[in-house]
Write an enzyme that holds these catalytic residues in place. Structure first.
Site, PDB file in Angstrom:
ATOM      1  N   THR A 267       0.850  -1.194   0.000  1.00  0.00           N
ATOM      2  CA  THR A 267       0.000   0.000   0.000  1.00  0.00           C
ATOM      3  C   THR A 267       0.880   1.236   0.000  1.00  0.00           C
ATOM      4  OG1 THR A 267       0.059   0.158   2.408  1.00  0.00           O
ATOM      5  CG2 THR A 267      -1.819  -1.015   1.435  1.00  0.00           C
ATOM      6  N   ASP A 268       0.286   2.367  -0.352  1.00  0.00           N
ATOM      7  CA  ASP A 268       0.928   3.629  -0.021  1.00  0.00           C
ATOM      8  C   ASP A 268       0.745   3.795   1.495  1.00  0.00           C
ATOM      9  OD1 ASP A 268       2.180   6.032   0.014  1.00  0.00           O
ATOM     10  OD2 ASP A 268       0.910   6.992  -1.492  1.00  0.00           O
ATOM     11  N   TRP A 269       1.500   4.700   2.074  1.00  0.00           N
ATOM     12  CA  TRP A 269       1.554   4.795   3.543  1.00  0.00           C
ATOM     13  C   TRP A 269       0.180   5.137   4.149  1.00  0.00           C
ATOM     14  CZ3 TRP A 269       5.274   2.593   1.652  1.00  0.00           C
ATOM     15  CH2 TRP A 269       6.443   2.301   2.328  1.00  0.00           C
TER      16      TRP A 269
END
Ligand code: BGC
Length: 771
Positions: A267-269
């Site tokens: 995932t992105d953060w």
């Protein structure tokens, strides 16, 4: 020949065995893991952010964005993930010890890289970048970022390559291949349709299947097929109602099944909402990781809402990446990259990607110039790159003033003092903040200095030429604004006017240097100066690179990877960007920021950038593919190897340097396709090449291969790529509108080039632009 063949066969077998070994080993390890360990492995160890779940382990590389979970009893180490697209972003000092630094090279930003149109050079930079990554003990770099420039106000456009997916995809593939040749990994991001920062964690992108396939997914498809990156990072946004990190259609059907992606998705953060849906969707690793996510995944397996087989697969994919990492292989690292060598490479790339936009009356290269009056605060403070996770902690950056001095010019001392004192005073008003503070409350940029008209007039008599630097910065979390950003501020306009009036009155030239990360309005002021050099955000050696172009040591060879419109409203996405908010449903989101549900409808469909401007006859200020040189090139002898398409067509064309200095030319191949059932843009980029440095009089023959996919468009009804029968025109251009040579070929019958799936279908009707 036989020898080479056996060697190739051996390497192929070896690689296959290696991959197989990893899979088998990963499987074995997963078999030995407890449910808790599996649920831990697919969630990162957290992040050191005040007020957040603390990271579960001490950071191996301070300042890196994240780490995976270690399981020492099985020999599984924690691997390190670090930003970002323009260079390794880690803390420059550790434990308050200033005797040793950990600086990294600030490479030119992605938009500049794309403006080189030189995949070999970008790959070479990637090799050097990868060495730095490895030398700092990092396993995966969170780069390249490759979303499409949908709108000029996009806050992260500088991190991205282009408005065109063929250019973006090939650039990404080149840098991934370069970086990964060092045995470290990349993460192509943000997958997908993440084209704005406003409401980035809630935005629902409503977009047609065709626009997705042809514009927003295409670059990723090219990068996956040409470079097979270790990892892909899903984006924050939703596509047609589903978070990308939770969407099996995107991450499994398209990415893995249709394109053959073999790696891991992260995932992105803090991206997405539902960890169980993320596991099911094929998003294997949740970053930076929160304890609650591990628990939710474990619980879901226990209460049978998540099949253990799904989690096993996610864990296996994470493990396969860990098993090929430098940390797992215990590769030694020096913490001492060769920053000097890398700075030189960074400078060469910067020189290659700057774009000469205007050069009246041969104002450039500078001739008989000794004394320069340098105006504009950004002449004294280079913007090497953008902000946020795209920033780099570099040891220095060479300002334009320093670059010009290094090149032997004398800069006017009085104005230099005025500007530097002003900058100093402004900085005192805004002390340096931490990354998080800056993210939450960004420091406003220093406004342009209001210079006294008498000073300008005096300098016009004393100096040989005026250079005016105009700068812009942006970064993640916010989009850009119209006032004082896309449009020049009043002070900047006045400055350009004052300086051109005074210098032209003395028969002296004025050069504008644009140190910007994204597109700005130019039509209202570009007639004033004699020359304009677009330097983008050129990395830490920027000032030296700009000076080399201004004095002619290097001949400009960059071309625009993105259109500059005459005015913002000419942009096809001007009306829909950045979408509609639903404030009544607002909640408190990440870091206490307000989280407002929102949606944006891409009603321009496939007509993004030049596809719009050229199809709808809207004249831009500077078109896609545009850029000047100090020499001239003649295009001749375009030949197609066949008049009828059969599997492929080879196009060749000759490029001759007809001017008086050596130079390189970017050659662009566009195709205009017949429009029967499917509407087509006026033309589309299908190939590009950069010549070698051609001496005056020298010729190079460029070859292009056109394959069936290049002729096809995505037909939503049949979920397939179809090349329609009819007449195709190959256009060889010096830009998207400056077509130098063209030739036709026929496709006798409709061709179904590829059969895909009807997925990511919009849930509402999209009133798309019609020609
Ligand atoms: C950005 C990513 C970045 C990550 C880790 C996010 O805010 O969108 O591009 O890699 O942070 O720093």
């Amino acid at each position: 020949m036989k020898k080479i063949f056996s060697y190739l066969l051996l390497t192929l077998c070896f690689n296959a065995v290696k991959a197989q070994d990893n899979s088998a080993k990963a499987k074995q390890l997963v078999n030995k893991m407890t449910l808790e360990e599996k649920a831990q492995l697919v969630v990162g160890v957290g992040m050191h952010i005040p007020g957040m779940t603390p990271a579960k382990s001490k950071a191996k590389v301070p300042g890196a964005a994240g780490q995976t979970f270690a399981i020492p009893r099985l020999g599984i180490p924690s691997i390190v993930l670090s930003d970002g697209p323009a260079g390794v972003r880690i803390d420059p000092f550790r434990n308050g010890d200033s005797s040793k630094s950990y600086y990294a090279t600030a490479w030119p930003v992605a938009t500049l890289l794309a403006s080189t149109w030189d995949t070999a050079l970008v790959k070479k930079m990637g090799v050097a970048f990868g060495r730095e990554i490895k030398n700092y003990g990092i396993d995966i770099i969170l780069a390249p970022a490759m979303n499409i420039h949908r709108n000029p106000l996009g806050g992260r456009n500088f991190e991205y390559y282009s408005e065109d997916p063929v250019l973006a995809g090939n650039m990404a593939a080149a840098i991934v291949n370069g970086i990964e040749s060092n045995g470290v990994g990349t993460s192509i991001k943000h997958f997908a349709a993440n084209n704005q920062e406003t409401n980035r964690n809630t935005i629902n992108t409503i977009v047609s299947e065709r626009a997705l396939r042809e514009i927003y997914l295409k670059g990723f498809e090219i990068a996956v097929k040409k470079a097979q990156p270790w990892t892909v990072m899903s984006s924050y946004n939703k596509i047609n109602g589903t978070y990308t990190s939770e969407d099996p259609d995107l991450l499994t059907t398209i990415l893995r099944n249709e394109w053959g992606f073999k790696g891991m998705v992260m995932t992105d953060w803090f991206g997405g909402k539902d960890p169980v849906a993320q596991m099911k969707g094929g998003n294997d690793l949740l970053m930076p990781g929160r304890l609650e996510q591990t628990k939710e995944i474990e619980d879901a397996v226990n209460n049978k809402t998540l099949d253990i087989a799904v989690l096993n697969k996610n864990a296996e994919r994470v493990l396969k990446v860990i098993l090929q990492s430098p940390t797992y292989k215990k590769m030694p690292y020096s913490d001492k990259p060769d920053l000097k060598q890398d700075a030189e490479i960074s400078r060469t790339v910067a020189e290659d990607g700057m774009v000469l936009l205007k050069n009246n009356d041969h104002a450039l290269p500078l001739k008989d110039v000794h004394n320069i009056a340098l105006f504009g605060i950004n002449g004294y403070e280079l913007i090497a790159g953008g902000t946020g996770s795209g920033d780099v902690n570099k040891a220095y950056s060479v300002s334009l003033a320093e670059g010009l001095s290094n090149a032997g010019y004398k800069l006017d001392k009085e104005i230099k003092n005025d500007y530097t004192n002003y900058i100093k005073e402004e900085k005192i008003k805004h002390p340096k903040k931490s990354f998080m503070e800056e993210f939450m409350h960004p420091t406003p940029p220093i406004s342009e200095y209001e210079i006294d008209n008498n000073v300008v007039s005096k300098k016009a008599t004393e100096s040989d030429v005026a250079v005016i630097a105009i700068g812009r910065n942006a970064g993640e979390g916010r989009d850009r604004k119209m006032e004082d950003d896309f449009n020049l501020s009043d002070t900047e306009r006045t400055l350009i006017q004052q300086v051109t009036n005074a210098f032209h009155a003395q028969n002296k030239k004025v050069i504008v240097v644009l140190n910007i990360g994204g597109v700005i309005e130019m039509a209202s002021w570009r007639d004033n100066p004699d020359a304009i050099l677009l330097a983008w955000q050129p990395g830490l050696e920027g000032g030296n690179a700009i000076a080399a172009l201004l004095n002619g040591k290097v001949n400009p060879s960059g071309k625009l990877a993105t259109t500059f419109p005459i005015k913002y409203d000419d942009e096809p996405s001007a009306k829909s960007f950045p979408g509609k908010e639903f404030p009544e449903q607002a909640a408190i989101g990440l870091f206490g920021r307000k989280s407002i549900p929102a949606e944006v409808t891409y009603d321009e469909g496939i007509y993004v950038g030049y596809r719009y401007f050229n199809t709808f006859n809207v004249k831009p200020a500077y078109e896609f593919g545009y850029g000047l040189s100090y020499t001239n090139f003649a295009y001749s002898n375009l030949k197609l190897n066949n008049k009828v398409f059969n599997q492929k067509i080879i196009a060749t064309v000759n490029l001759k340097n007809t001017g008086s200095v050596a130079g390189k030319e970017v050659v662009q191949l566009y195709i205009s396709a017949p429009s029967k059932e499917l509407k087509k843009p006026y033309e589309e980029l299908k190939g590009f090449a950069k010549t070698r440095l051609l001496k005056p009089g020298e010729t190079e023959t460029i070859h292009f291969t056109i394959d069936p996919k290049d002729l096809s468009s995505f037909d939503t009804k049949s979920a397939s790529w179809i090349a329609e029968a009819g007449n195709y025109t190959v256009k060889i251009g010096a830009s998207s509108t400056d077509i130098k040579q063209s030739a036709d070929f026929q496709l006798k019958k409709d061709l179904v080039v590829e059969k895909d799936h009807n997925v990511l279908t919009p849930k509402v009707e999209i009133p798309e632009f019609e020609k």
